[in-house]
Design an enzyme around this catalytic site. Structure first.
Site, mmCIF file in Angstrom:
data_model
loop_
_atom_site.group_PDB
_atom_site.id
_atom_site.type_symbol
_atom_site.label_atom_id
_atom_site.label_comp_id
_atom_site.label_asym_id
_atom_site.label_seq_id
_atom_site.Cartn_x
_atom_site.Cartn_y
_atom_site.Cartn_z
ATOM 1 N N ASP A 176 0.855 -1.176 0.000
ATOM 2 C CA ASP A 176 0.000 0.000 0.000
ATOM 3 C C ASP A 176 0.898 1.234 0.000
ATOM 4 O O ASP A 176 1.975 1.223 0.606
ATOM 5 C CB ASP A 176 -0.926 0.040 1.215
ATOM 6 C CG ASP A 176 -2.109 0.971 1.003
ATOM 7 O OD1 ASP A 176 -3.166 0.478 0.557
ATOM 8 O OD2 ASP A 176 -1.970 2.187 1.251
ATOM 9 N N ASP B 59 -7.570 -4.638 -5.193
ATOM 10 C CA ASP B 59 -8.731 -3.876 -4.727
ATOM 11 C C ASP B 59 -8.369 -2.418 -4.974
ATOM 12 O O ASP B 59 -7.763 -1.759 -4.141
ATOM 13 C CB ASP B 59 -8.981 -4.157 -3.247
ATOM 14 C CG ASP B 59 -10.220 -3.459 -2.719
ATOM 15 O OD1 ASP B 59 -10.888 -2.754 -3.495
ATOM 16 O OD2 ASP B 59 -10.503 -3.595 -1.516
ATOM 17 N N CYS C 65 -15.050 -1.046 -4.849
ATOM 18 C CA CYS C 65 -16.297 -0.847 -4.093
ATOM 19 C C CYS C 65 -17.038 0.365 -4.666
ATOM 20 O O CYS C 65 -17.460 1.260 -3.936
ATOM 21 C CB CYS C 65 -16.017 -0.687 -2.607
ATOM 22 S SG CYS C 65 -14.826 0.608 -2.189
#
Length: 445
Positions: free
Chosen positions: A281, A323, A376
């Site tokens: 990340d 993601d 999402c």
């Protein structure tokens, strides 16, 4: 306007008369600060939690202020519909904020009207800019209490541009269902380590087992006091957010890289399956939560703070999970502020980021390996369009069709292409779930 939904529900805010009076003006002031911070931009509410007016409150007052702000965000369109019928001309923002905060309490959280109205008037009195409006505040709120709020429309809680997009993409009935879902405060979802008795854990936390094994509970409060927390047997993760890893199907001993891993729920799933995991990340600070959860659960992963596309490492992997950063419009149940913070230009901007990350992720997949891409977001440009374009420029990859029952997804989420398009309005009888687009891509061996 009180919520009437199915599935495990959080307890409503019903305070005894003395306690309601004790949570007074300062808590309402903090609620207004949180509300306006959320309306000013993405991440504003989280940042405002550290403001002195919020952070210095006692724990119960701080929790009450956040609950009020979130209720106001979820029902903002309806609250403004009610106010606009009572106000001949728009008052200053500070006055409207006082009224919004009061109505969020009485109409959504069912806080006693005497407490909401009296503290709203006191809040108006304390500031010279709002003091001239204290009688207006009292009259408007008393009038609504006496006459009722009148009819409101759930769709008014959605920004016009998003409502138009979702109507065009999903149709009018689905738009109406999405608008109803946006009203609801979701229950807490827990993911478990494998080979645990899910029914026993659900019983311990007053919850139920959802398809796929997620535990849903209406509990609220400090997670550290919940059964199983200290034992590290579960972590908080929305039911839809657990689906991508199930679709990736990591096996013990496989190598897996989790691009854009923070806050880390999917990394924990991968590690719990016995895979050798690298978690990437760009934000080292956001990875702190993952590190804490790895320690608590006794799971292991190699954690690397670096932008995924800049990662200078020669390794390839059996499986890759991406993601990707997105508008997060599918998370409006848990994060109602995203509906106000997201702007039309964000969709195209983030689609470009997703394009680059998909190509970087593809380079990390071994021949015969697999890649799961998810966002999402409810926007096609961030989901279906990305995969269509990716397959055109990457002939080494093919789509692997999902089986919803195997991965704990709603059956109606399956697209003709074999991808998953999960909407927050699905599983309404169970309390809904976050919106996700998920696709699995296999690399030719």
């Amino acid at each position: 306007m009180a919520d009437k939904s199915r599935g495990p529900r959080p307890p409503k805010v019903e305070l005894p008369r003395d306690e309601a009076a004790d949570i007074g003006v300062e808590a309402r002031l903090a609620a207004g600060i949180l509300l306006n911070a959320a309306l000013e931009g993405r991440g504003g509410l989280d940042a405002a939690l550290s403001f002195r007016e919020v952070a210095d409150l006692p724990g119960p007052d701080r929790a009450f202020a956040r609950a009020v702000a979130m209720a106001a965000l979820r029902r903002l369109g309806e609250i403004d519909q009610i106010l606009d019928r009572k106000l001949q001309k728009g008052p200053p923002l500070a006055v409207r904020t006082i009224l919004r905060v009061a109505l969020a309490q009485t109409l959504v959280l069912e806080t006693p009207a005497f407490a909401a109205v009296s503290t709203a008037v006191k809040l108006a009195e304390r500031d010279p800019k709002t003091r001239p409006y204290k009688n207006l505040v009292n009259a408007v709120l008393r009038g609504i209490e006496r006459e009722g709020p009148g009819l409101t429309t759930a769709e008014s809680n959605l920004p016009d541009w998003l409502a138009a997009r979702w109507r065009a993409t999903y149709g009018e009935p689905t738009l109406a269902a999405l608008a109803l879902a946006a009203r609801e405060e979701p229950a807490a979802d827990l993911s478990l380590k494998p080979d645990l008795d899910a029914a026993a854990v659900a019983d311990a936390v007053d919850g139920e087992v959802l398809p796929g094994g997620t535990i849903r509970t209406g509990r609220r409060g400090d997670l550290a006091g919940w059964p199983g927390f200290d034992d590290g047997i579960w972590w908080v993760q929305d039911a839809a957010a657990a689906v991508p890893v199930r679709l990736l199907a990591p096996q013990a001993g496989e190598t897996v890289v989790d691009f854009c891993a923070a806050p880390g729920g999917k990394t924990l799933q991968l590690a719990a399956a016995g895979a050798s995991v690298v978690a990437l990340d760009r934000s080292d600070k956001r990875l702190d939560r993952l590190r804490d959860n790895l320690e608590r659960t006794g799971l292991t992963a190699e954690v690397v703070a670096v932008p995924a596309e800049d990662w200078d490492d020669p390794r390839t992997f059996d499986a890759v999970l991406l993601d990707a950063p997105c508008t997060a419009t599918g998370t409006f149940r848990r994060n109602p502020e995203v509906l106000r913070a997201t702007k039309p230009a964000d969709v195209a901007k983030l689609a470009d980021v997703q394009h680059r990350l998909l190509d970087a992720a593809a380079e990390r997949v071994k021949p015969g390996g697999r890649l799961v891409y998810c966002v999402c977001s409810l926007e096609r440009e961030e989901g279906e369009t990305q995969i269509i374009a990716f397959l055109r420029r990457n002939p080494a990859f093919t789509t692997s069709a999902a089986v919803p029952a195997d991965v704990g997804a709603p059956e109606e989420a399956l697209t003709p292409e074999g991808w998953l398009r999960i909407l927050p309005s699905m599983w309404a009888e169970k309390g809904g779930l976050d919106g996700f687009f998920i696709a699995r891509l296999d690399r030719v061996g």
